[in-house]
Write an enzyme that holds these catalytic residues in place. Structure first.
Site, PDB file in Angstrom:
ATOM      1  N   TYR A  72      -1.734 -20.213   8.334  1.00 38.11           N
ATOM      2  CA  TYR A  72      -2.809 -19.273   7.997  1.00 38.11           C
ATOM      3  C   TYR A  72      -3.138 -18.357   9.170  1.00 38.11           C
ATOM      4  O   TYR A  72      -3.309 -17.154   9.008  1.00 38.11           O
ATOM      5  CB  TYR A  72      -4.060 -20.036   7.554  1.00 38.11           C
ATOM      6  CG  TYR A  72      -5.110 -19.097   6.973  1.00 38.11           C
ATOM      7  CD1 TYR A  72      -5.155 -18.874   5.596  1.00 38.11           C
ATOM      8  CD2 TYR A  72      -6.009 -18.427   7.791  1.00 38.11           C
ATOM      9  CE1 TYR A  72      -6.085 -18.003   5.055  1.00 38.11           C
ATOM     10  CE2 TYR A  72      -6.940 -17.551   7.258  1.00 38.11           C
ATOM     11  CZ  TYR A  72      -6.982 -17.348   5.890  1.00 38.11           C
ATOM     12  OH  TYR A  72      -7.894 -16.477   5.368  1.00 38.11           O
ATOM     13  N   PHE A 124      -1.175  12.882   2.848  1.00 38.59           N
ATOM     14  CA  PHE A 124      -0.526  12.217   1.720  1.00 38.59           C
ATOM     15  C   PHE A 124      -1.586  11.898   0.656  1.00 38.59           C
ATOM     16  O   PHE A 124      -2.766  11.823   0.970  1.00 38.59           O
ATOM     17  CB  PHE A 124       0.152  10.940   2.231  1.00 38.59           C
ATOM     18  CG  PHE A 124       0.884  10.191   1.163  1.00 38.59           C
ATOM     19  CD1 PHE A 124       2.012  10.736   0.568  1.00 38.59           C
ATOM     20  CD2 PHE A 124       0.454   8.951   0.740  1.00 38.59           C
ATOM     21  CE1 PHE A 124       2.691  10.055  -0.432  1.00 38.59           C
ATOM     22  CE2 PHE A 124       1.127   8.260  -0.258  1.00 38.59           C
ATOM     23  CZ  PHE A 124       2.249   8.811  -0.845  1.00 38.59           C
ATOM     24  N   ASP A 125      -1.174  11.729  -0.609  1.00 39.95           N
ATOM     25  CA  ASP A 125      -2.172  11.593  -1.689  1.00 39.95           C
ATOM     26  C   ASP A 125      -3.140  10.427  -1.510  1.00 39.95           C
ATOM     27  O   ASP A 125      -4.337  10.575  -1.741  1.00 39.95           O
ATOM     28  CB  ASP A 125      -1.519  11.595  -3.087  1.00 39.95           C
ATOM     29  CG  ASP A 125      -0.507  10.492  -3.290  1.00 39.95           C
ATOM     30  OD1 ASP A 125      -0.090   9.888  -2.295  1.00 39.95           O
ATOM     31  OD2 ASP A 125      -0.131  10.238  -4.444  1.00 39.95           O
ATOM     32  N   ASP A 214      -0.042   9.123  10.806  1.00 39.13           N
ATOM     33  CA  ASP A 214       0.391   8.515   9.551  1.00 39.13           C
ATOM     34  C   ASP A 214       1.902   8.448   9.662  1.00 39.13           C
ATOM     35  O   ASP A 214       2.605   9.435   9.478  1.00 39.13           O
ATOM     36  CB  ASP A 214      -0.073   9.371   8.372  1.00 39.13           C
ATOM     37  CG  ASP A 214       0.346   8.788   7.029  1.00 39.13           C
ATOM     38  OD1 ASP A 214       1.140   7.826   7.014  1.00 39.13           O
ATOM     39  OD2 ASP A 214      -0.111   9.314   5.988  1.00 39.13           O
ATOM     40  N   ALA A 216       4.576   6.646   8.300  1.00 45.90           N
ATOM     41  CA  ALA A 216       5.497   6.056   7.321  1.00 45.90           C
ATOM     42  C   ALA A 216       6.967   6.340   7.637  1.00 45.90           C
ATOM     43  O   ALA A 216       7.803   5.452   7.539  1.00 45.90           O
ATOM     44  CB  ALA A 216       5.144   6.569   5.922  1.00 45.90           C
ATOM     45  N   LYS A 257       8.511   2.258   3.864  1.00 46.90           N
ATOM     46  CA  LYS A 257       9.403   3.398   4.131  1.00 46.90           C
ATOM     47  C   LYS A 257      10.338   3.012   5.282  1.00 46.90           C
ATOM     48  O   LYS A 257      11.318   2.350   5.068  1.00 46.90           O
ATOM     49  CB  LYS A 257       8.596   4.654   4.480  1.00 46.90           C
ATOM     50  CG  LYS A 257       7.307   4.859   3.684  1.00 46.90           C
ATOM     51  CD  LYS A 257       7.535   5.186   2.235  1.00 46.90           C
ATOM     52  CE  LYS A 257       6.262   5.299   1.391  1.00 46.90           C
ATOM     53  NZ  LYS A 257       5.058   5.790   1.965  1.00 46.90           N
ATOM     54  N   HIS A 449      -1.974  11.247 -11.384  1.00 48.57           N
ATOM     55  CA  HIS A 449      -0.559  11.336 -11.752  1.00 48.57           C
ATOM     56  C   HIS A 449       0.055  10.003 -12.175  1.00 48.57           C
ATOM     57  O   HIS A 449       0.994   9.977 -12.945  1.00 48.57           O
ATOM     58  CB  HIS A 449       0.251  11.949 -10.599  1.00 48.57           C
ATOM     59  CG  HIS A 449       0.155  11.198  -9.314  1.00 48.57           C
ATOM     60  ND1 HIS A 449      -1.004  11.169  -8.561  1.00 48.57           N
ATOM     61  CD2 HIS A 449       1.049  10.413  -8.655  1.00 48.57           C
ATOM     62  CE1 HIS A 449      -0.794  10.416  -7.491  1.00 48.57           C
ATOM     63  NE2 HIS A 449       0.432   9.953  -7.516  1.00 48.57           N
TER      64      HIS A 449
HETATM   65  C1  LIG Z   1       3.695   6.055   1.331  1.00 48.88           C
HETATM   66  C2  LIG Z   1       2.810   6.753   2.230  1.00 48.88           C
HETATM   67  C3  LIG Z   1       1.493   6.305   2.436  1.00 48.88           C
HETATM   68  C4  LIG Z   1       0.897   5.143   1.695  1.00 48.88           C
HETATM   69  O1  LIG Z   1       1.617   3.970   1.860  1.00 48.88           O
HETATM   70  P1  LIG Z   1       1.777   2.869   0.700  1.00 48.88           P
HETATM   71  O2  LIG Z   1       2.600   1.820   1.363  1.00 48.88           O
HETATM   72  O3  LIG Z   1       2.460   3.514  -0.458  1.00 48.88           O
HETATM   73  O4  LIG Z   1       0.428   2.389   0.344  1.00 48.88           O
HETATM   74  C5  LIG Z   1       0.721   7.007   3.328  1.00 48.88           C
HETATM   75  N1  LIG Z   1       1.185   8.086   3.961  1.00 48.88           N
HETATM   76  C6  LIG Z   1       2.448   8.542   3.794  1.00 48.88           C
HETATM   77  C7  LIG Z   1       2.927   9.745   4.550  1.00 48.88           C
HETATM   78  C8  LIG Z   1       3.297   7.897   2.911  1.00 48.88           C
HETATM   79  O5  LIG Z   1       4.517   8.369   2.715  1.00 48.88           O
END
Ligand SMILES: *Cc1c(COP(=O)(O)O)cnc(C)c1O
Length: 458
Positions: A72, A124-125, A214, A216, A257, A449
């Site tokens: 844990y 990002f969305d 950010d 990813a 990613k 979407h």
């Molecule tokens: C995919 C992504 C996110 C969110 O990550 P999730 O793992 O899908 O929750 C945030 N910012 C960018 C640029 C992304 O490509």
């Protein structure tokens, strides 16, 4: 004779996929309300919905699953992961989360207050969603070049320092941080140069504003810096990544990613106050800070993925495949966001379906057409994804309207790329017969979407 390019891996395990008939697809898409998110995966032949969590893990990652420590608290898996984050990103504090948006949720719960302004290069969305749901405002400060899909510039994901400075000057004391997204997903997986990262961070810091990367697709971004920016050709991907992160104050990561895991994410920083602040939100929502909603084995696979996907050969194989698909589209003269991005091709739907009015969502319509043509599932990154303006509730038609063909990592072969290009060409050849798009029958108030129900206009 020069030897042709080949992948830097071989295949050890396969998963069968099924073809379908056009008649079957017509029926399935109708049942899905013309929203490909509502299709069953088995109704798809080649799935380009996303490159997120859809990659093939390596034999080494699968081996790491067996070594996972499911304690844990204080699991060995956590320390292996913490070490990888320190070595590759250079941060001392890390909190695992179940995916990228969870990292955003934890960090933003601590940092974002109602009425705040948060500039970024095309958030990002989910990032934008986490800002707007807290009644704060996300302001896009991407360079204008990004809007011209046919313009070939090497770093189209860059921040406009002028736009950023205006936002910082006009909102002093009200900007908790800036979001720097690498690569810039929303404008087409376009990279940000090291010089721009540096200038952006210097400017923010001058105004006392921290920067959150950010990250990813930070490894793909590092690949583009190595191959496109002067002075980086002889540096390793790992050296470049460390330099990128050295300029920022924290990182949020979707490990689905560039860490090539099916689930996982994290927040990393050197700021002890932020780390303490994040803990308060991680524990009730994600779980204790050494596992953050993940299994120990997943944390292990994430550490291994970070290490192997920051090697040049792995990234070159991937980007080469995306560029191969782009070269086929060039041959067929199909317009897409140029140059090809790191993880996907973004077809410029407005330039393909010129007869479909914007109110009828050209990119969403093109997404449906490609599925009907060959069972290929792409994803709309356009007016549907842009949601409505939170104040006026009007559709936002000021951005790009793209069909994204995201390429999962280490999953499909170049033969699949040829099928995708041919199917798109068939749709392109009959583009003038497609004059009507889709209309919304039902939509959610935020991130519509995923669940929107549409009607086909005739
Ligand atoms: C995919 C992504 C996110 C969110 O990550 P999730 O793992 O899908 O929750 C945030 N910012 C960018 C640029 C992304 O490509």
């Amino acid at each position: 004779m020069n030897l042709p390019f080949a992948e830097s891996w071989k295949i050890k395990m396969v998963e069968p996929i099924k073809r379908s008939t056009r008649q079957e697809r017509e029926q399935w898409l109708k049942e899905a309300h013309y929203n490909v998110f509502q299709l069953r995966a088995e109704q798809v032949f080649i799935d380009l919905l996303t490159d997120s969590g859809t990659g093939a893990m390596s034999d080494r990652q699968w081996s790491e699953l067996m070594l996972g420590d499911e304690s844990y608290a204080g699991a060995t898996s956590f320390f292996k992961f913490k070490n990888a984050v320190k070595n590759i990103l250079g941060f001392d504090y890390v909190i695992p989360t179940h995916q990228g948006r969870a990292a955003e949720n934890v960090l933003f719960s601590y940092l974002v207050k109602e009425g705040n302004v948060i500039p970024g290069n095309a958030h990002f969305d989910t990032t934008k969603g986490h800002i707007e749901s807290r009644h704060a405002t996300a302001i896009d400060v991407t360079v204008d070049e990004a809007k011209d899909t046919q313009l070939e510039v090497p770093f189209k994901g860059n921040v406009s320092v002028e736009k950023l400075e205006r936002v910082l000057r006009e909102n002093q004391g009200n900007v908790p941080f800036m979001v720097l997204t690498v690569t810039n997903n929303t404008v087409g997986g376009q990279p940000v140069s090291m010089q721009n990262i540096k200038e952006t961070c210097e400017l923010c810091h001058k105004y006392g504003v921290p920067v959150v990367m950010d990250s990813a697709r930070f490894a793909e971004n590092a690949y583009f810096i190595k191959t496109r920016e002067a002075g980086y050709a002889s540096k390793s991907i790992k050296e470049i990544a460390l330099e990128m992160f050295s300029h920022v104050d924290a990182a949020t990561m979707s490990a689905k990613k560039d860490a090539i895991v099916n689930m996982g994410g994290f927040i990393a920083t050197n700021n002890a106050d932020w780390y303490e602040g994040c803990k308060l939100f991680c524990i009730p929502f994600e779980g204790y800070v050494t596992y953050g909603g993940l299994n120990g084995r997943d944390v292990n696979a994430m550490a291994q993925g970070l290490d192997e996907n920051t090697e040049f050969d792995m990234l070159e194989t991937r980007i080469h495949q995306v560029q191969y698909l782009a070269s086929l589209l060039d041959e067929y003269k199909i317009p897409y966001q140029r140059p090809a991005g790191g993880h996907a091709i973004f077809v410029d739907a407005k330039q393909v379906l010129t007869a479909v009015p914007k109110e009828e969502f050209p990119a969403q319509t093109l997404t449906c057409e490609l599925y009907l043509e060959a069972g290929i599932r792409g994803c709309e990154i356009g007016y549907m994804l842009a949601d409505r303006d939170p104040v006026t509730r009007e559709n936002r038609f000021d951005g790009l309207d793209l069909l994204r063909l995201a390429i999962p990592r280490r999953v499909y072969t170049d033969n699949h790329m040829r099928v995708i290009a041919a199917a798109l060409k068939n749709v392109y050849d009959r583009r003038n017969e497609i004059t009507r798009g889709v209309a919304i029958e039902w939509e959610a108030p935020l991130m519509r979407h995923f669940t929107v129900k549409l009607r086909r206009l005739q």
